[in-house]
Write an enzyme that holds these catalytic residues in place. Structure first.
Site, PDB file in Angstrom:
ATOM      1  N   GLU A 160      30.664  44.888  12.951  1.00  0.00           N
ATOM      2  CA  GLU A 160      30.841  45.625  13.793  1.00  0.00           C
ATOM      3  C   GLU A 160      31.222  44.460  14.794  1.00  0.00           C
ATOM      4  OE1 GLU A 160      31.330  50.163  12.353  1.00  0.00           O
ATOM      5  OE2 GLU A 160      29.718  49.486  12.855  1.00  0.00           O
ATOM      6  N   GLU A 236      35.395  51.412   6.164  1.00  0.00           N
ATOM      7  CA  GLU A 236      33.844  51.894   6.083  1.00  0.00           C
ATOM      8  C   GLU A 236      34.824  53.144   6.517  1.00  0.00           C
ATOM      9  OE1 GLU A 236      30.584  51.609   8.238  1.00  0.00           O
ATOM     10  OE2 GLU A 236      30.449  49.414   7.830  1.00  0.00           O
TER      11      GLU A 236
END
Length: 587
Positions: A160, A236
């Site tokens: 991320e 995710e």
């Protein structure tokens, strides 16, 4: 062993040239006892998955510079082999930054001890350490890639990153490192599906994936806009959430999560369910957030996952299995009710001694108050002391910041607590004269945002009534000495009121090894060990009110439980529950 191929196609992942859907679940080997890995992996397969994903926690493998530990719960090669033996693939995400609600986001605290070390950047000291770390990880992972006969089909670069920075040269340097260390499978990135984050967090040669748990059509559209070709993947798929001390226990409705999973699979996307099984932030491994208020993460990483912290399928497991079965074949697996945990007889507590008696200090002297990091204390507790030579009148003691909780005593008498989450930095002492002693707990290093890498302990200028204080001493608290005491320090008396941090022990008798849920009701704040293994933290403020004890840590006969109580306890015995007590929920 003959290798296979796994590639990125125009619209699909290709396994040996044929379209393939990745159905994965997250399972962090370092959060689960190694003797329970196979059971949790198999439950993923029984739910209908074909892949297991894991982060790699750099700070666990390298608690000190020059160390790379792969023993016990850190045996990544064994974990990946067990995935393979179950007939499943693996996705490995080495970071180097992983977030994961883990201490420091997986980055070692020692990494930032040097002057000017960068974070998630091209800064030379940082990149040199990352290079050595990735070399060690890839020595394990590279031979286990699918084209060499192993289970690993993908590796993730960073984590991320688009929410943190946009330095594509840094991402390129990491990508080059992965390839130089032997990565031959596809390399991926993950970001929240917001245009700016997706653009900032990937490179054309990396396959971009998304992290989300709802609004599936919108999120997939954003991902496709960033990446016009290649398979869509939510790497995710958030099916639950984590908890922090003082909040509620987060849950998501199984039917809502199952509905979102169905939308993903109906759209032809691949998925990694975060988490399949969360496990435990055992010992002192929990992370923290600080977006203006410091919020340390609890010990349980149950995450409201399909397989709970104790390894039992939940309603979400069966709901997800039903969804997957509508799209793909699933193995036969009869539905069963969630089994209650064994409840042994209460284990009476006996006092061992004060923390100072059980874990004696080794002092070093400093003119100004040092941080824990400055003296090489990367995790745990520190004791500080200084002789105050002021007047007998009350005096105000102040620090620039306390990270994270400090218990203060003057001439052996408690005089206050300073808590980071309350932004407390000053306390009025009853006198400006006497021996000031301070016990400081690092409650977990920040794992997300700009405060990653900050030092712990007493921070900045220390003053008494505005005048600088000089002449400090500091010592680490040798936590390993606490369970080793085995009742040899104190008088072995039953529970009685005590002042300051105190060590207690109890003998748990079992007919056979068993998974257990230790109730923390009546305990204040502290740590518990079974044998020499630290189970983690407890705190009266909740929401978590139990500690999970994995069966492999127990044995038939007597088991020693040790409690470090930092504040006060009001129970005479340790008691057990037939279920996990993770706290009240809010929907």
């Amino acid at each position: 062993m003959t290798g296979r191929t796994f590639e990125i196609g125009e619209r699909d992942f290709l396994l040996d040239g044929a379209p393939h859907r990745v159905l994965s679940g997250a399972l962090h080997y370092f959060r689960v006892h190694p003797d329970q890995w196979r059971d949790r992996i198999r439950l993923g397969r029984m739910m209908g998955l074909n892949t297991i994903e894991t982060y790699v926690a750099w700070n666990e493998h390298s608690p000190e510079p020059g160390v790379f530990d792969t023993d016990g719960r850190l045996d990544l090669a064994r974990f990946l082999r067990e995935v393979h033996e179950e007939g499943m693939h693996a996705i490995v995400r080495p970071g180097p930054y992983i977030c994961a609600e883990f201490d420091g986001g997986g980055l070692p605290a020692w990494l930032f001890a040097g002057e000017g070390v960068g974070i998630r950047s091209l800064e030379p000291q940082y990149l040199a350490a990352v290079s050595e770390y990735l070399r060690r990880v890839m020595e394990i992972v590279a031979p286990l890639q699918i084209d060499r006969g192993g289970p690993v089909v993908m590796l993730q670069v960073e984590n991320e990153y688009g929410a943190y920075g946009s330095d594509h040269a840094y991402l390129q340097a990491l990508t080059d490192l992965f390839r130089a260390c032997g990565a031959t499978v596809p390399l991926t990135t993950v970001d929240q599906p917001v245009a700016e984050m997706l653009a900032a967090g990937t490179l054309p040669e990396l396959h971009a994936t998304g992290s989300f748990g709802s609004r599936v059509p919108e999120r997939l559209a954003a991902l496709r806009a960033q990446q016009p070709t290649g398979p869509l993947m939510c790497s995710e798929f958030w099916c639950g959430w984590f908890d922090h001390w003082g909040s509620h226990h987060h849950v998501t409705d199984p039917s809502a999560s199952a509905g979102a999973l169905d939308e993903l699979l109906s759209a032809g996307a691949s998925v990694n369910i975060y988490m399949l099984h969360g496990g435990t932030n055992a010992g002192l491994t929990n992370g923290a957030n600080d977006k203006g208020v410091y919020q340390p993460t609890v010990t349980s990483y149950d995450y409201d996952a399909p397989v709970d912290e104790a390894g039992r399928p939940t309603e979400k497991f069966w709901a997800f299995r039903d969804v997957i079965a509508r799209h793909f074949p699933v193995p036969e697996f009869p539905r069963t009710d969630r089994r209650p945990l064994h409840v042994p007889a209460p284990a009476p507590l006996r006092r061992v001694g004060t923390l100072a008696e059980v874990a004696p200090a080794t002092w070093s002297s400093h003119d100004d108050v040092p941080t824990m990091d400055a003296v090489g204390i990367w995790r745990g507790f520190a004791r500080y002391r200084i002789e105050l030579d002021g007047t007998d009148a009350p005096a105000v003691l102040s620090f620039a910041e306390v990270r994270d909780r400090a218990w203060l005593s003057l001439d052996g008498e408690p005089v206050g607590i300073l808590a980071r989450e309350a932004h407390e930095r000053s306390v009025t002492l009853p006198s400006g004269r006497g021996l000031l002693e301070i016990l400081v707990e690092d409650e977990g290093r920040v794992n997300y945002g700009p405060r990653i890498g900050e030092p712990k302990g007493l921070i900045g200028r220390a003053t008494l009534d505005g005048a600088p204080l000089h002449g400090w001493e500091i010592s680490a608290v040798p936590l390993d000495a606490i369970p080793a005491a085995r009742g040899s320090v104190g008088d072995g008396t039953a529970v009685a009121p005590s002042v300051g941090a105190t060590v207690w022990q109890a003998t748990l008798s079992l007919d056979a090894p068993a998974d257990l849920s230790l109730s923390t009701a009546g305990l204040g704040k502290g740590l518990v060990w079974i044998g020499d293994t630290c189970l983690g933290r407890y705190w009266r403020k909740g929401p978590q009110a139990s500690l999970y004890i994995p069966e492999p840590l127990t044995r038939a006969g007597d088991n020693t439980l040790t409690v470090l109580e930092l504040e006060t306890l009001d129970v005479d015995a340790l008691r057990f529950l037939d279920d996990l007590a993770l706290g009240h929920t809010e929907h």
